[in-house]
Design a protein around this motif. Structure first.
Motif, PDB file in Angstrom:
ATOM      1  N   ALA A  16      10.495   4.151 -13.554  1.00 59.34           N
ATOM      2  CA  ALA A  16       9.269   3.444 -13.943  1.00 59.34           C
ATOM      3  C   ALA A  16       8.054   4.345 -13.816  1.00 59.34           C
ATOM      4  N   VAL A  17       7.962   5.065 -12.696  1.00 61.55           N
ATOM      5  CA  VAL A  17       6.812   5.943 -12.469  1.00 61.55           C
ATOM      6  C   VAL A  17       6.793   7.081 -13.483  1.00 61.55           C
ATOM      7  N   LEU A  29      -0.060   3.582  -4.929  1.00 65.08           N
ATOM      8  CA  LEU A  29       0.922   2.910  -4.087  1.00 65.08           C
ATOM      9  C   LEU A  29       0.196   2.125  -3.006  1.00 65.08           C
ATOM     10  N   VAL A  30       0.612   0.875  -2.804  1.00 67.20           N
ATOM     11  CA  VAL A  30       0.111   0.049  -1.703  1.00 67.20           C
ATOM     12  C   VAL A  30       1.313  -0.299  -0.826  1.00 67.20           C
ATOM     13  N   PRO A  31       1.507   0.413   0.290  1.00 71.31           N
ATOM     14  CA  PRO A  31       2.659   0.109   1.155  1.00 71.31           C
ATOM     15  C   PRO A  31       2.390  -1.135   1.999  1.00 71.31           C
ATOM     16  N   THR A  32       3.350  -2.066   2.049  1.00 69.85           N
ATOM     17  CA  THR A  32       3.219  -3.269   2.870  1.00 69.85           C
ATOM     18  C   THR A  32       4.575  -3.612   3.485  1.00 69.85           C
ATOM     19  N   MET A  33       4.530  -4.543   4.450  1.00 71.96           N
ATOM     20  CA  MET A  33       5.757  -5.126   4.982  1.00 71.96           C
ATOM     21  C   MET A  33       5.905  -6.571   4.506  1.00 71.96           C
ATOM     22  N   GLY A  34       5.151  -6.939   3.463  1.00 75.44           N
ATOM     23  CA  GLY A  34       5.262  -8.281   2.931  1.00 75.44           C
ATOM     24  C   GLY A  34       4.481  -9.295   3.754  1.00 75.44           C
ATOM     25  N   ALA A  35       4.828 -10.588   3.585  1.00 77.24           N
ATOM     26  CA  ALA A  35       4.052 -11.685   4.191  1.00 77.24           C
ATOM     27  C   ALA A  35       2.582 -11.507   3.815  1.00 77.24           C
ATOM     28  N   ALA A 143       7.895   7.576  -4.651  1.00 72.47           N
ATOM     29  CA  ALA A 143       7.000   7.084  -5.709  1.00 72.47           C
ATOM     30  C   ALA A 143       6.088   8.167  -6.271  1.00 72.47           C
ATOM     31  N   MET A 144       5.822   9.229  -5.510  1.00 72.52           N
ATOM     32  CA  MET A 144       4.916  10.304  -5.914  1.00 72.52           C
ATOM     33  C   MET A 144       3.600   9.754  -6.474  1.00 72.52           C
ATOM     34  N   PRO A 145       2.906   8.917  -5.702  1.00 77.76           N
ATOM     35  CA  PRO A 145       1.655   8.349  -6.211  1.00 77.76           C
ATOM     36  C   PRO A 145       0.516   9.364  -6.188  1.00 77.76           C
ATOM     37  N   ASP A 146      -0.478   9.119  -7.024  1.00 78.51           N
ATOM     38  CA  ASP A 146      -1.709   9.900  -6.954  1.00 78.51           C
ATOM     39  C   ASP A 146      -2.587   9.410  -5.813  1.00 78.51           C
ATOM     40  N   VAL A 147      -2.513   8.109  -5.565  1.00 75.63           N
ATOM     41  CA  VAL A 147      -3.387   7.435  -4.606  1.00 75.63           C
ATOM     42  C   VAL A 147      -2.540   6.476  -3.779  1.00 75.63           C
ATOM     43  N   ALA A 148      -2.863   6.352  -2.497  1.00 74.36           N
ATOM     44  CA  ALA A 148      -2.250   5.322  -1.659  1.00 74.36           C
ATOM     45  C   ALA A 148      -3.356   4.636  -0.869  1.00 74.36           C
TER      46      ALA A 148
END
Length: 282
Positions: A16-17, A29-35, A143-148
């Motif tokens: 996709a990326v 990329l926005v890393p989360t643990m959900g909830a 993911a190799m994001p440009d921004v996190a």
């Protein structure tokens, strides 16, 4: 029907990326643990202002929980989270199972110093930041994001990740997002749902104490006195205090006075079974 793609493997994520990159698009990329709550959605909104495509990872990372912590009961509501992210115009949910992130034989972790050994959360949770840094570095490589985007509520975590990216020359821009709060000042957190009605009424005291402590520091009162009295106030309100400290805002090093650089107040305290963290600029 939720109109958002969801993938669970590294190969599908990279496919996709790669398509977005081939189209010349920037990826966040926005890393989360959900909830997820409104604070998380504000991270997605900030990411949208910095990139064309947004990946939100949802992974409850076992390596950042100690044996006596709440890994087993941490809320897992993937369907609800996905629906919220569709409404927030995220492009992709990456929700890998544990065996994708930590396959059989996994034996590599990130070794940390600097902000990760500042004598704050690392004292109470000595294995926590190694788990955070390892999973975040894997997410960056996958993911190799440009921004996190990372929230300032987890301020020590933000500084640990920022230091790691700098030290390892990772090609990711780390964007901090302001803490969102309830109307009474309590910082939004997935763990707030653990609070009883009585504990929820007490919880905003942590932000009130930080606000008052910051005011006193700006007025020139001694750092050690202000921090000690802040801890005493929280204890009197019914909190079990892990720490309340004023630190250098960039390095998290200890300071003896306000002239030693920009300061940040950081606090962690427990109400019943719930551990709350918060911080405030001075």
């Amino acid at each position: 029907m939720v109109d958002i793609a969801q993938v669970t493997t590294v190969a599908a994520l990279r496919q996709a990326v790669a398509a977005w990159r081939n189209a010349g698009q920037r990826v966040a990329l926005v890393p989360t643990m959900g909830a997820l709550h409104k604070g998380h959605l504000s991270l997605v909104e900030l990411a949208r202002s910095r990139a064309d495509r947004i990946v939100v990872s949802i992974f409850v990372n076992p390596t950042q929980f100690a044996p006596n912590e709440d890994f087993a009961r941490y809320p897992r509501v993937l369907e609800q989270d996905t629906a919220q992210l569709a409404g927030a115009s995220a492009d992709l949910v990456y929700a890998p199972p544990v065996e994708v992130m930590y396959p059989d034989g996994f034996a590599t972790t990130v070794s940390l110093g600097g902000p990760a050994t500042a004598g704050l959360d690392d004292v109470v949770r000595p294995t926590h930041f190694a788990g955070v840094a390892t999973v975040v570095s894997k997410l960056f490589i996958q993911a190799m994001p440009d921004v996190a985007v990372f929230g300032e509520k987890d301020y020590q975590q933000l500084k640990v990740i920022t230091r790691m990216v700098h030290d390892l020359d990772l090609p990711v821009e780390i964007v901090p997002a302001p803490t969102l709060r309830e109307s009474d000042g309590l910082a939004l957190s997935s763990r707030n749902r653990y609070l009883s009605t009585e504990e929820r009424a007490l919880a905003p005291a942590i932000s009130r104490v930080l606000i008052e402590s910051a005011r006193r520091l700006r007025a020139g009162e001694p750092v050690a006195t202000v921090a000690a009295e802040g801890r005493q106030t929280l204890a009197a309100e019914g909190f079990e205090v892990d720490y309340l400290e004023a630190r250098h805002a960039d390095t998290l090093a200890s300071v003896s006075g306000t002239a030693e650089g920009p300061l940040r107040l950081l606090a962690a305290a427990r109400l019943g079974r719930t551990r709350l963290i918060d911080n405030m600029a001075v």
